[in-house]
Design a protein around this motif. Structure first.
Motif, PDB file in Angstrom:
ATOM      1  N   ALA A  82       9.504 -32.532  10.518  1.00  0.00           N
ATOM      2  CA  ALA A  82      10.315 -31.905  11.402  1.00  0.00           C
ATOM      3  C   ALA A  82      11.830 -32.389  11.338  1.00  0.00           C
ATOM      4  O   ALA A  82      12.029 -33.487  10.493  1.00  0.00           O
ATOM      5  N   ARG A  83      12.656 -31.856  11.965  1.00  0.00           N
ATOM      6  CA  ARG A  83      14.318 -32.515  12.028  1.00  0.00           C
ATOM      7  C   ARG A  83      14.217 -33.861  12.567  1.00  0.00           C
ATOM      8  O   ARG A  83      13.187 -34.362  13.509  1.00  0.00           O
ATOM      9  N   PRO A  84      15.032 -34.616  12.097  1.00  0.00           N
ATOM     10  CA  PRO A  84      14.896 -36.227  12.572  1.00  0.00           C
ATOM     11  C   PRO A  84      15.073 -36.190  14.024  1.00  0.00           C
ATOM     12  O   PRO A  84      14.425 -37.017  14.576  1.00  0.00           O
ATOM     13  N   GLU A  85      15.784 -35.353  14.727  1.00  0.00           N
ATOM     14  CA  GLU A  85      16.175 -35.513  16.299  1.00  0.00           C
ATOM     15  C   GLU A  85      14.525 -35.322  16.820  1.00  0.00           C
ATOM     16  O   GLU A  85      14.288 -35.884  17.854  1.00  0.00           O
ATOM     17  N   THR A  86      14.019 -34.160  16.367  1.00  0.00           N
ATOM     18  CA  THR A  86      12.599 -34.032  16.734  1.00  0.00           C
ATOM     19  C   THR A  86      11.613 -35.114  16.690  1.00  0.00           C
ATOM     20  O   THR A  86      11.024 -35.517  17.526  1.00  0.00           O
ATOM     21  N   MET A  87      11.650 -35.688  15.478  1.00  0.00           N
ATOM     22  CA  MET A  87      10.789 -36.913  15.188  1.00  0.00           C
ATOM     23  C   MET A  87      11.133 -37.897  16.185  1.00  0.00           C
ATOM     24  O   MET A  87      10.240 -38.515  16.808  1.00  0.00           O
ATOM     25  N   ARG A  88      12.391 -38.243  16.481  1.00  0.00           N
ATOM     26  CA  ARG A  88      12.742 -39.282  17.206  1.00  0.00           C
ATOM     27  C   ARG A  88      12.554 -39.221  18.867  1.00  0.00           C
ATOM     28  O   ARG A  88      11.901 -39.992  19.528  1.00  0.00           O
ATOM     29  N   ARG A  89      12.653 -37.996  19.097  1.00  0.00           N
ATOM     30  CA  ARG A  89      12.343 -37.637  20.786  1.00  0.00           C
ATOM     31  C   ARG A  89      10.995 -37.340  20.988  1.00  0.00           C
ATOM     32  O   ARG A  89      10.547 -37.746  22.099  1.00  0.00           O
TER      33      ARG A  89
END
Length: 112
Positions: A82-89
């Protein structure tokens, strides 16, 4: 090998609503609302994966891998790619979702 994450970026917030809702019956309603939105192959792969993990959990007295342990190891895989921001959140959310789906497999998948 799936070309995209098992749970696509656009559906991850819908799955996050499941964790935020503490009521078991309304969580099941959200699963029944969100799971049909998955691409067909992703849905069937997820169902089969959770069915297998439930079997592993059924033998936790022998293999020491309960649903929480399995979710810790495999929850993040749901949004791998997934997009990096999705992974982090949402990484931690996916651990909850994985554990919850293993524990409630029959109510989530069988009743559909």
């Amino acid at each position: 090998e799936l070309p995209d994450p098992l749970i696509p970026d656009e559906l991850v917030p819908d799955f996050a609503r499941i964790r935020d809702d503490g009521n078991n019956s309304s969580r099941l309603d959200i699963y029944h609302e969100v799971l049909p939105k998955l691409p067909t192959h992703n849905y069937y792969f997820l169902e089969r994966l959770i069915r297998h993990l439930k079997l592993v959990d059924d033998y936790k007295d022998f293999n020491k891998m309960n649903s929480a342990n399995l979710a810790t190891v495999l929850g993040g895989v749901f949004i791998e790619g997934a997009r990096p921001e999705t992974m982090r959140r949402y990484f931690g959310v996916m651990n909850f979702i994985c554990d919850d789906m293993i524990r409630n497999y029959d109510s989530i998948f069988i009743s559909e």
